[in-house]
Design a protein around this motif. Structure first.
Motif, PDB file in Angstrom:
ATOM      1  N   SER A 108       0.842  -1.190   0.000  1.00 16.22           N
ATOM      2  CA  SER A 108       0.000   0.000   0.000  1.00 16.22           C
ATOM      3  C   SER A 108       0.875   1.236   0.000  1.00 16.22           C
ATOM      4  O   SER A 108       1.987   1.211   0.536  1.00 16.22           O
ATOM      5  CB  SER A 108      -0.906   0.024   1.231  1.00 16.22           C
ATOM      6  N   ALA A 115       0.097   5.223   0.928  1.00 18.50           N
ATOM      7  CA  ALA A 115      -0.841   6.253   1.364  1.00 18.50           C
ATOM      8  C   ALA A 115      -0.266   7.629   1.076  1.00 18.50           C
ATOM      9  O   ALA A 115       0.867   7.918   1.474  1.00 18.50           O
ATOM     10  CB  ALA A 115      -1.135   6.097   2.842  1.00 18.50           C
ATOM     11  N   THR A 160      -4.973   6.192  -1.643  1.00 14.35           N
ATOM     12  CA  THR A 160      -4.072   5.052  -1.536  1.00 14.35           C
ATOM     13  C   THR A 160      -3.972   4.295  -2.861  1.00 14.35           C
ATOM     14  O   THR A 160      -4.990   4.106  -3.535  1.00 14.35           O
ATOM     15  CB  THR A 160      -4.538   4.096  -0.432  1.00 14.35           C
ATOM     16  N   TYR A 201      -2.342   0.607  -4.453  1.00  3.15           N
ATOM     17  CA  TYR A 201      -1.982  -0.730  -4.002  1.00  3.15           C
ATOM     18  C   TYR A 201      -1.200  -1.466  -5.088  1.00  3.15           C
ATOM     19  O   TYR A 201      -1.331  -1.170  -6.278  1.00  3.15           O
ATOM     20  CB  TYR A 201      -3.233  -1.537  -3.680  1.00  3.15           C
TER      21      TYR A 201
END
Length: 120
Positions: free
Chosen positions: A21, A23, A78, A80
């Protein structure tokens, strides 16, 4: 101040999976295309995956095509990287990158990286 914070790296056996991930804060995330890059020890940084600002288009390095999937959630700021069927040669520090104009080119903003180690 723009910040990109990666997480989700670790040690996994060959054939296993990880989800990274990234952020983002300090920027209007939904306006930025995002990349994942990686760098293995003693090697140059290489492109892994790219996603447009809307998520409507993605692009992958040949070495990860069919195994990795990039996705984003603009509501959560976010991006991924789902990594399946990992191989020892996927071992590297993985970085997210914001602001590029097309796949494989680098944008202005970088995260600090997260280590992925795949054991054989």
């Amino acid at each position: 101040q723009v910040q990109l914070v990666e997480s989700g790296g670790g040690l996994v056996q060959a054939g296993g999976s990880l989800r990274l991930s990234c952020a983002a804060s300090g920027l209007t995330f939904s306006m930025y295309a995002m990349n994942w890059f990686r760098q293995a020890p003693g090697k140059e940084r290489e492109f892994v995956a790219f996603i447009t600002w809307s998520g409507g288009s993605t692009s992958y390095a040949d070495s990860v095509k069919g195994r990795f999937t990039i996705a984003r959630d603009n509501a959560k700021n976010t991006v991924y990287l789902q990594m399946n069927n990992l191989k020892p040669e996927d071992t590297a520090v993985y970085y997210c990158n914001a602001g590029s104009l097309r796949p494989g080119t680098t944008g202005k903003y970088w995260g600090q990286g997260t280590q992925v180690t795949v054991s054989s």
